[in-house]
Design an enzyme around this catalytic site. Structure first.
Site, short mmCIF file in Angstrom:
data_model
loop_
_atom_site.label_atom_id
_atom_site.label_comp_id
_atom_site.label_asym_id
_atom_site.label_seq_id
_atom_site.Cartn_x
_atom_site.Cartn_y
_atom_site.Cartn_z
N GLU A 96 6.79 2.82 -8.04
CA GLU A 96 5.43 3.33 -8.26
C GLU A 96 5.56 4.78 -8.70
O GLU A 96 6.22 5.57 -8.01
CB GLU A 96 4.60 3.31 -6.97
CG GLU A 96 4.12 1.95 -6.55
CD GLU A 96 3.23 2.00 -5.31
OE1 GLU A 96 2.51 3.00 -5.13
OE2 GLU A 96 3.27 1.03 -4.55
N GLN A 151 -0.79 1.88 -12.23
CA GLN A 151 -0.69 0.47 -12.34
C GLN A 151 -1.07 0.08 -13.77
O GLN A 151 -1.32 0.97 -14.58
CB GLN A 151 -1.61 -0.19 -11.33
CG GLN A 151 -1.26 0.25 -9.88
CD GLN A 151 -2.00 -0.52 -8.80
OE1 GLN A 151 -2.79 -1.41 -9.06
NE2 GLN A 151 -1.77 -0.14 -7.55
N GLU A 170 -1.64 -4.73 -8.86
CA GLU A 170 -1.99 -4.87 -7.45
C GLU A 170 -3.43 -5.40 -7.35
O GLU A 170 -4.27 -5.08 -8.19
CB GLU A 170 -1.88 -3.51 -6.73
CG GLU A 170 -2.32 -3.58 -5.27
CD GLU A 170 -1.94 -2.36 -4.43
OE1 GLU A 170 -1.39 -1.39 -4.99
OE2 GLU A 170 -2.17 -2.40 -3.20
N TYR A 185 3.74 10.23 -6.81
CA TYR A 185 2.49 10.54 -7.51
C TYR A 185 2.35 12.06 -7.56
O TYR A 185 2.68 12.74 -6.59
CB TYR A 185 1.29 9.95 -6.77
CG TYR A 185 1.28 8.44 -6.77
CD1 TYR A 185 0.88 7.75 -7.91
CD2 TYR A 185 1.68 7.71 -5.65
CE1 TYR A 185 0.89 6.36 -7.94
CE2 TYR A 185 1.67 6.33 -5.67
CZ TYR A 185 1.28 5.65 -6.81
OH TYR A 185 1.28 4.28 -6.84
N ASN A 233 6.23 -3.00 1.42
CA ASN A 233 5.80 -1.82 0.67
C ASN A 233 5.56 -0.65 1.62
O ASN A 233 4.86 -0.82 2.63
CB ASN A 233 4.48 -2.14 -0.05
CG ASN A 233 3.88 -0.92 -0.73
OD1 ASN A 233 4.42 -0.43 -1.72
ND2 ASN A 233 2.78 -0.41 -0.19
N GLU A 234 6.15 0.50 1.32
CA GLU A 234 5.89 1.75 2.08
C GLU A 234 5.77 1.49 3.58
O GLU A 234 4.83 1.95 4.23
CB GLU A 234 4.62 2.43 1.56
CG GLU A 234 4.76 2.94 0.14
CD GLU A 234 3.53 3.69 -0.38
OE1 GLU A 234 2.49 3.73 0.31
OE2 GLU A 234 3.61 4.24 -1.50
N ASN A 261 -0.13 -1.43 -1.02
CA ASN A 261 -0.67 -1.54 0.34
C ASN A 261 -1.33 -2.91 0.56
O ASN A 261 -1.35 -3.42 1.67
CB ASN A 261 -1.70 -0.43 0.59
CG ASN A 261 -1.07 0.95 0.56
OD1 ASN A 261 0.15 1.09 0.65
ND2 ASN A 261 -1.89 1.98 0.44
O1 AHR Z 1 -0.66 2.41 -6.32
C1 AHR Z 1 -1.59 2.71 -5.34
C2 AHR Z 1 -1.03 2.71 -3.93
O2 AHR Z 1 -0.21 3.82 -3.76
C3 AHR Z 1 -0.16 1.54 -3.54
O3 AHR Z 1 -0.89 0.46 -3.08
C4 AHR Z 1 0.66 2.11 -2.43
O4 AHR Z 1 1.90 1.48 -2.32
C5 AHR Z 1 0.77 3.59 -2.76
O5 AHR Z 1 0.56 4.39 -1.69
#
Ligand code: AHR
Length: 529
Positions: free
Chosen positions: A318, A370, A50, A268, A195-196, A95
Site C-alpha cells: 500500500e 487503490q 478494497e 502514505y 493486513n496491518e 482493514n
Molecule cells: O488503503 C486504505 C487503508 O489504509 C487500508 O485499508 C489499510 O490497510 C490502511 O491503513
C-alpha cells in the site's frame, strides 16, 4: 589592486569547489550499465481493490448502469484500468479483510448475506466476491493477490479459501467452486497473511508474538493445501511516537523467516501544511525505511534455513498520497477516502516509483492504494470518469520501466527541509540534503529508460547525462508529466495534467545535455551503441 581582485576570484572559486557544487555548472547523471542493482520485478506496478467507499461498488462494478456490461463491470473504467498495465492486484482489503468472511461472497448473488462493514462503516452487500474479482482480474490481465482474514477469521477459514480457489477437484470447497460455475481452479499464487495486524485499529489486532503464531499455522495449512503459493507477512509501518515498527518487523521476520516470501509494508504521505519542498522530500523517507528493513531481512537471511528458496523480499503493498480525505467524516461511508490529486501529488508518486526501482534488489512488489475512487488514479461519477494526475507517472513506469535497475551517480544542487510529518502525525523527519533531481534508470536491450523528477519549484535544471557504456544512438524519446502550476489538477471534462510527448532530442556522443523543466517528471528513452 588587480592582484587583490584575482586573489578574491581564486578564493571564491575554491570556496565553491569545496562545497562540491557550483550552480553555474550543469548537473550530472552518470550511467554505467555494469552497475546493476537488480532485476525490476513487474509486480512493482501493482494496485489494490478494497471493499471501501466506491472502489468496488460504483467504481469497477456498477450493476444496472448503462456504462456497465451484462456482468456489472463498468466498461469505461475497465478500459482505463487496462491502459494502466496493472501487473498484480491485491484484494479484498485492507482493514476490510479483518472482518470479511469469504463464504459470504460466493454462490447465488441473491442469497448472499448483507453484513455490517465495521472497518469503513458501510453495508456490505457481498454481491461482488471471489469469483467476480477473478473475472475482473482476467479482463484486467492482472495477477491476483489475495489477503486472508487474520483478525476475526480462523486459520481453517483461510485454508478453505485456498482450497476453493486452487484445488482442482475432490474436496468439498473445490467442488463448491465447481458448483458455482468455475470448473477450473483460479490458481492464486500470492496470499498475504492478514493486513496491518500490528495496528490497534485493526479488528482482531494481535501482538507480534501472537500474530507470528497464528500466521505460521495459517501458512502451514494454506501451503499443505496448495504448495506453490507465495506468502506475504503483515509487516508494521506504524511510525507513531509510541511505537517502533521495526521491533514488530524484526520479530515477524525471525519467527516467519522459513515460511514467508515477502514482508508487507505500507506508506502514505501528504502535504497538510502546504509546504511543497517538504512534501517533495517524502520519497527519501521511503528510501530510508526500505534500507532499514533490508538490513533486518539480511540479518535473518544469514541464519535461515531456506532450502534454496529466494530471500524474503519487501512488498510495499500500500502506498499513496492520502491527507485530504482523512478525518472522521471523510474516512467512513460510501464516499470514503475520495482524494482529488494535483501535479505535486503526481511528482511524489513518480518519486515513490523511482525509489522502488532504485531498490529493485529487495523491493519486488508494490501496490498503489487503490484502483478507483478511493485514493485512486481513476475517478468516477454515475455518468462519467476521469484520470487523476497520479495515473500518468504510474502508467509510464508500468509501460516502460523494465529490465535491470542501474545504480546511477547524480550530482546536483540540494536543499534542506524543515522538520516535517510523514504519515500525517505518525513520525517527523528532516532531510539535510534533498537532491533537486530524483532519478532512476532501467536498462534493457541496449536501451536506457531514464526517469527524472525535477523537484525545483521554479527552475529548469540543465543536466549532462553521461553514458559510460557507449555513445547514445539516434533520437531520444521524451515524455513529460507537467502542468502550469504544482496545484494543477484534473476533473470531469478538465485535463490540466497528463503525459506529453515532447520533441525528441539528440545526444553528442556519450553526452546528452537536457534541461528538465521546473516541477516535472520526465522519462527519456535512449538507445546506446
Ligand atoms: O488503503 C486504505 C487503508 O489504509 C487500508 O485499508 C489499510 O490497510 C490502511 O491503513
Amino acid at each position: 589592486m588587480k592582484n587583490t581582485v584575482n586573489k578574491g576570484i581564486v578564493l571564491l572559486t575554491t570556496l565553491l569547489l569545496s562545497v562540491g557544487y557550483s550552480s553555474a555548472q550543469n548537473a550530472r547523471i552518470k550511467i554505467d550499465v555494469d552497475r546493476k542493482v537488480g532485476e525490476i520485478d513487474k509486480k512493482l506496478y501493482g494496485n489494490f481493490v478494497e471493499h471501501l467507499g466506491r472502489c468496488v461498488y460504483g467504481g469497477i462494478y456498477e450493476e444496472g448502469s448503462p456504462l456497465s456490461d451484462e456482468k456489472g463491470f463498468r466498461k469505461d473504467v475497465l478500459k482505463a484500468v487496462q491502459d494502466l498495465n496493472v501487473s498484480i492486484t491485491r484484494y479484498p482489503g485492507g482493514n476490510f479483510v479483518s472482518n470479511y468472511h469469504w463464504k459470504d461472497g460466493v454462490g447465488s448473488k441473491d442469497e448472499r448475506p448483507p453484513r455490517m462493514e465495521l472497518a469503513w462503516n458501510r453495508l456490505e452487500t457481498n454481491r461482488f466476491g471471489t469469483n467476480e474479482f477473478m473475472e475482473y482480474a482476467r479482463l484486467m490481465n492482472t495477477e491476483p493477490y489475495f489477503s486472508v482474514n487474520m483478525g476475526t477469521g480462523t486459520i481453517e477459514e483461510a485454508q478453505q479459501w485456498v482450497e476453493y480457489c486452487n484445488v482442482k477437484e475432490g474436496p468439498y470447497y473445490a467442488e463448491l467452486r465447481k458448483k458455482h460455475g468455475y470448473t477450473e481452479p483460479h490458481n492464486i499464487i500470492y496470499w498475504s497473511l492478514g493486513n496491518e495486524m500490528d495496528g490497534f485499529w485493526q479488528m482482531g489486532h494481535l501482538n507480534a508474538e501472537d500474530y507470528a503464531k497464528k500466521a505460521r499455522e495459517a501458512a502451514k495449512l494454506m501451503k499443505l493445501t496448495s504448495p506453490q503459493i507465495k506468502l506475504v507477512a503483515a509487516g508494521s509501518s506504524n511510525y507513531r511516537p509510541d511505537a517502533d515498527p521495526n521491533e514488530w518487523n524484526a520479530t515477524i521476520l525471525h519467527e516467519l523467516r522459513d515460511v514467508v516470501d515477502y514482508l508487507a509494508l505500507h506508506m502514505y504521505v501528504g502535504n497538510p501544511n502546504d509546504n511543497y519542498y517538504n512534501y517533495m522530500a517524502t520519497p527519501m523517507v521511503l528510501d530510508e525505511r526500505t534500507r532499514v528493513v533490508k538490513g533486518l531481512i539480511e540479518r535473518e537471511m544469514a541464519n535461515a534455513i531456506r532450502n534454496g528458496r529466494d530471500p524474503i523480499y519487501i512488498a510495499w503493498d500500500e502506498y499513496n498520497s492520502w491527507y485530504r480525505a482523512r478525518d472522521a467524516e471523510t474516512m467512513s461511508g460510501t464516499r470514503a477516502l475520495e482524494e482529488l490529486y494535483n501535479l505535486e501529488d503526481a511528482l511524489v508518486i513518480a518519486g515513490f516509483l523511482n525509489s522502488f526501482v532504485r531498490n529493485a534488489d529487495i523491493v519486488k512488489m508494490a501496490n498503489m492504494a487503490q484502483l478507483v475512487n478511493v485514493i485512486a488514479p481513476i475517478f468516477t461519477s454515475e455518468t462519467d470518469m476521469f484520470l487523476q494526475t497520479i495515473y500518468y507517472p504510474l502508467q509510464l513506469f508500468a509501460k516502460n520501466v523494465h529490465g535491470t535497475s542501474l545504480d546511477v551517480f547524480v550530482d546536483c544542487e540540494t536543499y534542506k527541509t524543515e522538520e516535517f510529518f510523514v504519515g500525517l502525525g505518525e513520525s517527523t523527519t528532516q532531510q539535510n540534503a534533498v537532491p533537486y533531481l530524483d532519478v532512476s534508470v532501467a536498462y534493457q536491450n541496449r536501451e536506457l529508460i531514464i526517469n527524472v523528477v525535477n523537484r525545483h519549484h521554479d527552475k529548469a535544471i540543465t543536466t549532462d547525462l553521461i553514458s559510460q557504456s557507449g555513445a547514445f544512438d539516434g533520437a531520444i524519446e521524451v515524455l513529460e508529466v507537467n502542468g502550469k502550476s504544482v496545484k494543477a489538477k484534473n476533473d470531469f471534462g478538465v485535463t490540466e495534467v497528463k503525459t506529453q510527448q515532447k520533441q525528441s532530442v539528440k545526444a553528442k556522443g556519450n553526452v546528452l545535455t537536457y534541461s528538465f523543466p521546473a516541477h516535472s517528471f520526465t522519462q527519456l528513452r535512449a538507445k546506446i551503441k
